[in-house]
Scaffold this motif. Structure first.
Motif, PDB file in Angstrom:
ATOM      1  N   CYS A 263       0.695  -1.167  -0.116  1.00 41.99           N
ATOM      2  CA  CYS A 263      -0.188   0.189  -0.161  1.00 41.99           C
ATOM      3  C   CYS A 263       1.015   1.365  -0.115  1.00 41.99           C
ATOM      4  N   ALA A 264       1.986   1.143   0.868  1.00 42.44           N
ATOM      5  CA  ALA A 264       2.910   2.393   0.688  1.00 42.44           C
ATOM      6  C   ALA A 264       3.414   2.791  -0.613  1.00 42.44           C
TER       7      ALA A 264
ATOM      8  N   ASN B 215       0.911   4.917  -3.400  1.00 45.00           N
ATOM      9  CA  ASN B 215      -0.312   5.409  -2.917  1.00 45.00           C
ATOM     10  C   ASN B 215      -0.020   6.719  -2.067  1.00 45.00           C
ATOM     11  N   ALA B 216       1.087   7.207  -2.042  1.00 46.76           N
ATOM     12  CA  ALA B 216       1.673   8.096  -0.968  1.00 46.76           C
ATOM     13  C   ALA B 216       0.927   9.560  -1.726  1.00 46.76           C
TER      14      ALA B 216
ATOM     15  N   ALA C 206      -1.457  11.740  -2.496  1.00 44.97           N
ATOM     16  CA  ALA C 206      -2.778  11.729  -2.026  1.00 44.97           C
ATOM     17  C   ALA C 206      -3.876  12.676  -2.275  1.00 44.97           C
TER      18      ALA C 206
ATOM     19  N   THR D  11      -1.420  13.065   3.525  1.00 45.70           N
ATOM     20  CA  THR D  11      -0.603  12.692   2.216  1.00 45.70           C
ATOM     21  C   THR D  11       0.723  11.940   2.574  1.00 45.70           C
TER      22      THR D  11
ATOM     23  N   PRO E  22       3.095   8.801   3.106  1.00 43.52           N
ATOM     24  CA  PRO E  22       2.921   7.186   2.857  1.00 43.52           C
ATOM     25  C   PRO E  22       2.677   6.563   4.056  1.00 43.52           C
TER      26      PRO E  22
ATOM     27  N   ASP F 280      -9.636   8.265   2.434  1.00 43.73           N
ATOM     28  CA  ASP F 280      -8.343   7.976   2.306  1.00 43.73           C
ATOM     29  C   ASP F 280      -7.917   7.061   1.625  1.00 43.73           C
TER      30      ASP F 280
ATOM     31  N   ARG G 187      -5.177   6.008   0.561  1.00 40.07           N
ATOM     32  CA  ARG G 187      -3.840   5.210   0.954  1.00 40.07           C
ATOM     33  C   ARG G 187      -4.203   3.890   1.436  1.00 40.07           C
TER      34      ARG G 187
END
Length: 347
Positions: free
Chosen positions: A23-24, A27-28, A30, A37, A39, A330, A332
């Motif tokens: 996910c990191a 997807n940072a 944002a 925003t 990560p 969100d 992320r």
């Protein structure tokens, strides 16, 4: 009742870490939609804790029965809380960090000026609610609601189910009498005749009908679906990198727990409904037979569309101001739940 007075009366009364690295990555960014925003961290820092909602202690029981791995952070409190208005109040008081609700509480929080974000989505395809009548009522269908007193909690899923059912039946808001209550007041309001109808969760209805069915109370099934079962958290929690990582680590456990419950109804019936809710085994089986198959979408597009329709429906009635609901998500966290479950539970 004037809509703003109505609002005042309602709320005045009342593989975890493994999923993080993926996910990191990518997807940072944002996003222009209001999410934090930073990560997501790939590991939950030592000493991190969260206070998590667990209505009727279901979450701890589910995790224990499913024999899920220990969470990589401390749960400093399992809070027995479920109703949207109560969750919002707990968020404000900093006594709760993460909650499980339907789609309408985040809309209500936004209207109240409280910043919180949706971090996980489970799509429900079958109705979770039905309408129950007061004892002795002659109501037989939603079309009979005209002129009747209806229990309405605008900050909870029950509220949007009622509004969608009225719209489907062609009834305007001013053709019924909406009585401002929260869902924990519905039973008493029905019993006393304060309202003619209240939307009840399917798993709540058996107890009410067992007691009041002989006195003329009845249930009215509806095909109106409350689409979203979600996790959400205050923006202040998500702005804390350690707590955000803990939230991300919790999501796979939450998703796997729901899959386990769906796949083991006999165990859940006995351990939860019979032992803790005092339902008979027959009643428990009836409730489980109506349970939704959990579905965790890799993309939140459908959820955002549904949430926008809900917010617009509330705005049409003057309950909230019109706004773009994409700010409530969100992104992320978007892929985490889907990655944690088998393919058949991703939709």
């Amino acid at each position: 009742m004037h809509r703003r007075a109505f609002l005042t009366s309602v709320f005045g009364a009342s593989a975890a870490v493994a999923g993080l690295s993926g996910c990191a990555q990518g997807n940072a960014a944002a996003d222009t939609r209001g999410a934090a925003t930073e990560p997501l961290a790939a590991k939950v820092p030592a000493g991190t804790s969260l206070k998590i909602a667990s209505y009727l202690n279901q979450q701890q029981l589910q995790f224990r029965l499913a024999k899920l791995p220990q969470l990589p952070f401390e749960v400093s409190g399992w809070v027995n809380i479920g109703a949207g208005p109560d969750v919002i109040n707990a968020f404000r008081a900093h006594s709760l960090d993460l909650a499980n609700n339907a789609g309408i509480p985040p809309i209500q929080a936004h209207y109240q000026g409280f910043d919180a974000k949706i971090v996980a989505i489970d799509i429900t395809r079958k109705p979770n609610y039905l309408f129950a009548t007061r004892p002795g009522s002659e109501i037989r269908a939603v079309g009979d609601f005209k002129g009747k007193k209806l229990a309405f909690s605008q900050g909870q899923a029950q509220g949007v189910v009622l509004l969608r059912a009225l719209k489907k039946a062609g009834l305007a808001y001013d053709e019924v009498k909406l009585v401002p209550l929260t869902s924990n007041q519905f039973f008493t309001a029905l019993q006393s005749g304060q309202v003619d109808v209240a939307p009840l969760a399917i798993n709540q209805a058996p107890a009410y009908l067992k007691q009041y069915g002989p006195k003329g109370a009845r249930s009215l099934p509806t095909d109106v679906v409350d689409l979203l079962n979600l996790l959400w958290a205050p923006q202040s929690v998500l702005n804390d990198p350690a707590k955000a990582a803990a939230v991300a680590a919790y999501i796979p456990q939450w998703a796997k727990g729901q899959v386990w419950q769906y796949e083991h109804p006999d165990v859940w019936n006995e351990e939860f409904y019979v032992k803790t809710q005092n339902l008979t085994l027959e009643q428990a089986r009836g409730v489980s037979a109506l349970a939704n198959k959990p579905l965790f979408p890799p993309s939140w597009d459908e959820a955002i569309r549904w949430e926008q329709e809900t917010a617009d429906l509330l705005a049409e009635g003057g309950f909230v101001k019109k706004f773009d609901v994409s700010s409530l998500f969100d992104h992320r966290f978007e892929p985490i739940a889907a990655k944690a479950v088998p393919e058949e539970y991703r939709r």
